[in-house]
Design an enzyme around this catalytic site. Structure first.
Site, PDB file in Angstrom:
ATOM      1  N   GLU A  66      12.719 -45.939 -13.279  1.00 35.41           N
ATOM      2  CA  GLU A  66      12.501 -47.230 -13.931  1.00 35.41           C
ATOM      3  C   GLU A  66      11.575 -48.101 -13.065  1.00 35.41           C
ATOM      4  O   GLU A  66      10.702 -48.793 -13.579  1.00 35.41           O
ATOM      5  CB  GLU A  66      13.855 -47.912 -14.185  1.00 35.41           C
ATOM      6  CG  GLU A  66      13.800 -49.339 -14.676  1.00 35.41           C
ATOM      7  CD  GLU A  66      12.986 -49.557 -15.945  1.00 35.41           C
ATOM      8  OE1 GLU A  66      12.632 -48.593 -16.630  1.00 35.41           O
ATOM      9  OE2 GLU A  66      12.671 -50.729 -16.231  1.00 35.41           O
TER      10      GLU A  66
ATOM     11  N   HIS B  92       9.130 -29.710  -2.957  1.00 34.86           N
ATOM     12  CA  HIS B  92       8.715 -28.695  -3.928  1.00 34.86           C
ATOM     13  C   HIS B  92       7.372 -29.049  -4.557  1.00 34.86           C
ATOM     14  O   HIS B  92       7.040 -28.533  -5.624  1.00 34.86           O
ATOM     15  CB  HIS B  92       9.798 -28.514  -4.996  1.00 34.86           C
ATOM     16  CG  HIS B  92      11.105 -28.066  -4.422  1.00 34.86           C
ATOM     17  ND1 HIS B  92      11.292 -26.822  -3.890  1.00 34.86           N
ATOM     18  CD2 HIS B  92      12.268 -28.729  -4.247  1.00 34.86           C
ATOM     19  CE1 HIS B  92      12.527 -26.713  -3.419  1.00 34.86           C
ATOM     20  NE2 HIS B  92      13.145 -27.873  -3.625  1.00 34.86           N
TER      21      HIS B  92
ATOM     22  N   ASN C  74       1.693 -54.194 -40.867  1.00 33.21           N
ATOM     23  CA  ASN C  74       2.216 -53.645 -39.620  1.00 33.21           C
ATOM     24  C   ASN C  74       2.813 -52.291 -39.949  1.00 33.21           C
ATOM     25  O   ASN C  74       3.599 -52.175 -40.890  1.00 33.21           O
ATOM     26  CB  ASN C  74       3.294 -54.581 -39.058  1.00 33.21           C
ATOM     27  CG  ASN C  74       4.083 -53.927 -37.936  1.00 33.21           C
ATOM     28  OD1 ASN C  74       3.535 -53.167 -37.149  1.00 33.21           O
ATOM     29  ND2 ASN C  74       5.362 -54.239 -37.858  1.00 33.21           N
ATOM     30  N   GLY C  75       2.432 -51.268 -39.180  1.00 35.01           N
ATOM     31  CA  GLY C  75       2.955 -49.928 -39.430  1.00 35.01           C
ATOM     32  C   GLY C  75       1.809 -48.935 -39.425  1.00 35.01           C
ATOM     33  O   GLY C  75       0.715 -49.243 -38.927  1.00 35.01           O
TER      34      GLY C  75
ATOM     35  N   GLU D 259       3.288 -50.150 -15.284  1.00 38.60           N
ATOM     36  CA  GLU D 259       2.912 -50.832 -16.528  1.00 38.60           C
ATOM     37  C   GLU D 259       2.375 -52.238 -16.297  1.00 38.60           C
ATOM     38  O   GLU D 259       1.567 -52.718 -17.068  1.00 38.60           O
ATOM     39  CB  GLU D 259       4.046 -50.830 -17.549  1.00 38.60           C
ATOM     40  CG  GLU D 259       5.175 -51.770 -17.271  1.00 38.60           C
ATOM     41  CD  GLU D 259       6.255 -51.757 -18.355  1.00 38.60           C
ATOM     42  OE1 GLU D 259       5.918 -51.762 -19.545  1.00 38.60           O
ATOM     43  OE2 GLU D 259       7.439 -51.761 -17.990  1.00 38.60           O
TER      44      GLU D 259
ATOM     45  N   LYS E 154       8.004 -49.655 -14.145  1.00 34.77           N
ATOM     46  CA  LYS E 154       7.750 -51.097 -14.080  1.00 34.77           C
ATOM     47  C   LYS E 154       6.473 -51.368 -13.303  1.00 34.77           C
ATOM     48  O   LYS E 154       5.625 -52.137 -13.733  1.00 34.77           O
ATOM     49  CB  LYS E 154       8.949 -51.769 -13.397  1.00 34.77           C
ATOM     50  CG  LYS E 154       9.377 -53.078 -13.919  1.00 34.77           C
ATOM     51  CD  LYS E 154      10.298 -53.074 -15.094  1.00 34.77           C
ATOM     52  CE  LYS E 154       9.802 -52.368 -16.305  1.00 34.77           C
ATOM     53  NZ  LYS E 154      10.774 -52.281 -17.372  1.00 34.77           N
TER      54      LYS E 154
ATOM     55  N   ARG F 175       4.082 -58.401 -29.769  1.00 33.25           N
ATOM     56  CA  ARG F 175       3.998 -57.182 -30.574  1.00 33.25           C
ATOM     57  C   ARG F 175       2.604 -56.557 -30.568  1.00 33.25           C
ATOM     58  O   ARG F 175       2.398 -55.484 -31.130  1.00 33.25           O
ATOM     59  CB  ARG F 175       4.385 -57.489 -32.026  1.00 33.25           C
ATOM     60  CG  ARG F 175       5.764 -58.051 -32.182  1.00 33.25           C
ATOM     61  CD  ARG F 175       6.068 -58.359 -33.627  1.00 33.25           C
ATOM     62  NE  ARG F 175       6.157 -57.161 -34.409  1.00 33.25           N
ATOM     63  CZ  ARG F 175       7.253 -56.425 -34.545  1.00 33.25           C
ATOM     64  NH1 ARG F 175       8.366 -56.802 -33.954  1.00 33.25           N
ATOM     65  NH2 ARG F 175       7.257 -55.323 -35.263  1.00 33.25           N
TER      66      ARG F 175
ATOM     67  N   TRP G  93      -1.996 -54.602 -32.526  1.00 36.34           N
ATOM     68  CA  TRP G  93      -1.950 -53.597 -31.457  1.00 36.34           C
ATOM     69  C   TRP G  93      -2.605 -52.365 -32.043  1.00 36.34           C
ATOM     70  O   TRP G  93      -2.082 -51.747 -32.968  1.00 36.34           O
ATOM     71  CB  TRP G  93      -0.503 -53.318 -31.055  1.00 36.34           C
ATOM     72  CG  TRP G  93      -0.373 -52.353 -29.924  1.00 36.34           C
ATOM     73  CD1 TRP G  93      -0.510 -52.626 -28.585  1.00 36.34           C
ATOM     74  CD2 TRP G  93      -0.067 -50.957 -30.008  1.00 36.34           C
ATOM     75  NE1 TRP G  93      -0.308 -51.483 -27.846  1.00 36.34           N
ATOM     76  CE2 TRP G  93      -0.036 -50.446 -28.688  1.00 36.34           C
ATOM     77  CE3 TRP G  93       0.180 -50.085 -31.059  1.00 36.34           C
ATOM     78  CZ2 TRP G  93       0.239 -49.115 -28.395  1.00 36.34           C
ATOM     79  CZ3 TRP G  93       0.448 -48.747 -30.766  1.00 36.34           C
ATOM     80  CH2 TRP G  93       0.477 -48.278 -29.449  1.00 36.34           C
TER      81      TRP G  93
ATOM     82  N   CYS H  55       1.921 -54.818 -33.724  1.00 35.27           N
ATOM     83  CA  CYS H  55       1.402 -55.745 -34.709  1.00 35.27           C
ATOM     84  C   CYS H  55       2.517 -56.674 -35.185  1.00 35.27           C
ATOM     85  O   CYS H  55       3.648 -56.247 -35.362  1.00 35.27           O
ATOM     86  CB  CYS H  55       0.795 -55.089 -35.935  1.00 35.27           C
ATOM     87  SG  CYS H  55      -0.505 -53.917 -35.551  1.00 35.27           S
TER      88      CYS H  55
ATOM     89  N   LYS I  10       5.330 -54.800 -27.072  1.00 35.72           N
ATOM     90  CA  LYS I  10       6.751 -54.757 -26.769  1.00 35.72           C
ATOM     91  C   LYS I  10       7.554 -53.916 -27.752  1.00 35.72           C
ATOM     92  O   LYS I  10       8.447 -53.192 -27.379  1.00 35.72           O
ATOM     93  CB  LYS I  10       7.313 -56.177 -26.733  1.00 35.72           C
ATOM     94  CG  LYS I  10       8.741 -56.173 -26.245  1.00 35.72           C
ATOM     95  CD  LYS I  10       9.075 -57.392 -25.461  1.00 35.72           C
ATOM     96  CE  LYS I  10      10.407 -57.255 -24.794  1.00 35.72           C
ATOM     97  NZ  LYS I  10      10.397 -56.386 -23.609  1.00 35.72           N
TER      98      LYS I  10
HETATM   99  C1  F6R Z   1       8.996 -50.842 -20.451  1.00 31.27           C
HETATM  100  C2  F6R Z   1       9.518 -51.007 -21.798  1.00 31.27           C
HETATM  101  C3  F6R Z   1       9.406 -49.865 -22.727  1.00 31.27           C
HETATM  102  C4  F6R Z   1      10.543 -49.883 -23.746  1.00 31.27           C
HETATM  103  C5  F6R Z   1      10.318 -48.783 -24.799  1.00 31.27           C
HETATM  104  C6  F6R Z   1      11.474 -48.706 -25.759  1.00 31.27           C
HETATM  105  O1  F6R Z   1       9.219 -51.980 -19.686  1.00 31.27           O
HETATM  106  O2  F6R Z   1       9.983 -52.050 -22.164  1.00 31.27           O
HETATM  107  O3  F6R Z   1       9.352 -48.647 -22.047  1.00 31.27           O
HETATM  108  O4  F6R Z   1      11.745 -49.678 -23.093  1.00 31.27           O
HETATM  109  O5  F6R Z   1       9.139 -49.046 -25.498  1.00 31.27           O
HETATM  110  O6  F6R Z   1      11.683 -49.927 -26.398  1.00 31.27           O
HETATM  111  P1  F6R Z   1      13.073 -50.315 -27.019  1.00 31.27           P
HETATM  112  O7  F6R Z   1      14.046 -50.472 -25.902  1.00 31.27           O
HETATM  113  O8  F6R Z   1      12.833 -51.594 -27.746  1.00 31.27           O
HETATM  114  O9  F6R Z   1      13.461 -49.190 -27.921  1.00 31.27           O
END
Ligand code: F6R
Length: 607
Positions: A481, A504, A98-99, A488, A485, A27, A74, A2, A602
């Site tokens: 990672e 395994h 927000n929260g 997501e 990627k 957000r 969100w 949010c 994000k």
């Molecule tokens: C994936 C991604 C998330 C963030 C996670 C932590 O591409 O960006 O997995 O890495 O939400 O966010 P931060 O780094 O802002 O603590």
């Protein structure tokens, strides 16, 4: 998680709110809304879906006001819908939040006389303010100060009252909130990015602060109700820093920015042979690492993967004991903290709720010192940690983290060296790392030049439902990672395994419909990975192998992507860039919303 915005001016603020919400859409983007006060009444315009839906709603009639608040959501409590969209209103009051209000059910029980329009936790706040206004005297500023005493959880909120059309009142506890200062106008937002078109001067509120914002004044009280002055800071960010430019998506732009931002992350922090501790760590950081005997890294998601990669560096390069944990796990695990453990939190945003909670509880958990590796200079983590190392990647807008991740790796490599010198890392090795770090921008550019080839390889994955990523050693977190990627942004189910674990269990999944993507650097473990891959071939599996080994043969089961000559110690960075491009192109071919993948946001400021 949010985004909120607000403005009070002597001109129409609706376009400012909308532009600001666009910058905050990272957000959350499942619904959005704004509220203004019109002829003594609250007027709300809200819409389900991305911001464009709100813009369409606004285009149906005129909506102008010198004062307003806005929100992009969100969903946590209640589905994305118009009713659940903020702002929420009751009586004279209208609010964005927000929260998470953790005691919202308890508060709701005392509000049985109210009709609840939404399923959100936030709506209780506006009813609470309305009830308080009937019970006690005081203006909006007083009522918000009283009201927040009853809230448990986290909040950044902005409230307007129809009877007080000269101010917006805001409060912050656990969720970010900045005040933007203009001339004869003032603003509030979750993030400075939302306000860059209107100001570069900001006040960052502290937890517990409540502020009254008017056109010509700002009044702030702290958690004890005492009047306080907070420092005004000038932002160096420029307005265009969050535009896509010639790129189709922010993610692609941010992937291509990596040679430059990696250069920024290194800038001034290296001599020809050394990492310059005073430049990297500052005086207090240098003192702290003198006292460090071991490292505990804590992070979430992609940042956690950066931590897992760094563990190999800390241990293998320098014999520094290092543990890495997911913040939401460590937080409730009651870890046994050994003497001299440095807590290192890694976060792109510096606001991630679980990571921040660990940082806030660091002292009581037994960590004597804390360090934040972060991309946002004014974030809660940077302000809360004893020392912070900035990654200098610039604003990252695409929800999938790319340049923030690789710059985290770069900073962690420098930290491993600085700290490692106090352990077993030799000066020759240090010089070697420094040289290789300096080669990184051009090595990354070389991988970016493979974009065309990678986009063709992406076609082989586009109709798959699953993918398996394999790696060993530092290649394992790189594979993790890469799987994150891909899943997501393309919504293909992807998992990563340590290649040695294949037999395994996961080998049972391998057939011609399960692509296996192997991270295979030309290192000591190459032969081991080769034999793991033979196990895949023997089951008819199809392999895509990323390697910097120059004589790897292709066969009917195996496609090889040679990423060229790579600074060996920095392979995780270079391989990751190739895998970011792969995920990106698969997602584009599948037609997903690459920059704003479904269900995600994000900055995860809720637990
Ligand atoms: C994936 C991604 C998330 C963030 C996670 C932590 O591409 O960006 O997995 O890495 O939400 O966010 P931060 O780094 O802002 O603590």
């Amino acid at each position: 998680m949010c985004g909120i915005i607000g403005a009070i001016a002597q001109r129409n603020v609706v376009p400012i709110l909308i532009e600001g919400l666009k910058a905050l859409e990272y957000r959350g983007y499942d619904s959005a809304g704004i509220a203004i006060i019109e002829k003594g009444e609250v007027r709300r315009v809200r819409a389900k879906g991305k911001l464009v839906a709100l813009e369409e709603e606004l285009a149906k009639g005129s909506c102008e006001s010198p004062m307003g608040i806005g929100h992009t959501r969100w969903a946590t409590h209640g589905v994305p819908s118009v009713n659940n969209a903020h702002p929420h209103a009751c009586g004279d009051f209208v609010l964005v939040h927000n929260g998470i209000i953790e005691n919202h059910q308890l508060l709701k029980r005392d509000q049985s006389q109210h009709h609840f329009e939404s399923e959100t936790d936030s709506e209780v706040i506006v009813h609470l303010l309305n009830d308080l206004s009937g019970q006690c005297d005081g203006d909006l500023f007083d009522l918000v100060q009283k009201g927040i005493q009853k809230l448990q959880g986290s909040y950044a909120l902005a409230v307007m009252r129809t009877t007080e059309s000269d101010s917006v009142v805001v409060a912050r506890h656990g969720s970010p909130l900045v005040i933007g200062l203009g001339v004869g106008e003032n603003f509030i937002a979750s993030d400075v990015l939302a306000l860059l078109p209107v100001t570069s001067r900001f006040i960052y509120l502290e937890d517990g602060d409540v502020a009254r914002i008017s056109t010509h004044s700002i009044e702030i009280v702290n958690a004890e109700g005492q009047k306080v002055d907070r420092e005004v800071k000038e932002s160096t960010l420029e307005v265009g820093c969050t535009t896509r430019g010639e790129y189709r998506h922010f993610m692609l732009k941010e992937i291509f920015e990596q040679p430059v931002v990696i250069g920024e992350a290194l800038e001034g922090r290296l001599s020809n042979i050394k990492v310059l501790d005073p430049m990297l760590l500052g005086a207090s950081g240098t003192k702290i690492i003198e006292l460090t005997k071991r490292v505990q890294i804590v992070a979430c998601g992609t940042s956690y993967h950066a931590g897992l990669t760094a563990k190999y560096w800390f241990e293998q390069w320098a014999r520094i004991p290092c543990e890495v944990d997911i913040a939401s796990e460590l937080r409730y695990r009651k870890p046994v903290v050994s003497d001299g453990t440095l807590l290192v939190v890694i976060s792109q945003s510096g606001e991630t709720a679980d990571t921040l909670a660990v940082l806030n509880e660091a002292k009581s958990m037994g960590y004597v010192h804390s360090m934040a590796i972060c991309n946002v200079p004014e974030s809660s983590m940077v302000r809360g940690a004893d020392v912070s190392l900035l990654t200098r990647a610039g604003p990252e807008v695409g929800v999938a983290s790319t340049k923030a991740f690789t710059t985290q790796l770069v900073v962690l490599a420098m930290l491993a060296v600085s700290l490692g010198r106090r352990f077993e890392l030799t000066s020759d090795f240090e010089e070697n790392v420094v040289n290789q770090l300096k080669q990184l921008p051009s090595a990354v550019s070389q991988v970016l030049a493979l974009d065309g080839r990678i986009s063709i390889l992406a076609q082989t994955l586009v109709h798959k439902h699953h993918a398996l990523f394999l790696g060993r050693g530092p290649g394992y977190p790189v594979a993790m990672e890469a799987a994150l990627k891909l899943k997501e942004i393309s919504y293909i189910h992807a998992e990563a395994y340590a290649a040695g674990e294949l037999k395994h269990g996961p080998l049972a999944l391998v057939d011609e419909d399960m692509p296996v993507i192997a991270v295979m650097p030309d290192d000591d473990l190459l032969d081991k990975v080769q034999s793991n891959l033979s196990e895949v071939r023997a089951r008819g599996g199809r392999l895509l192998v990323l390697t910097d080994h120059d004589h790897l043969e292709e066969d009917e089961y195996t496609t090889v992507l040679n990423i060229g000559t790579v600074p060996k110690l920095m392979r995780p960075v270079v391989f990751s860039v190739a895998l970011q491009l792969l995920a990106y192109h698969v997602a584009v071919l599948r037609g997903t919303d690459v920059d704003r993948p479904r269900n995600l946001a994000k900055s995860v400021t809720v637990e």
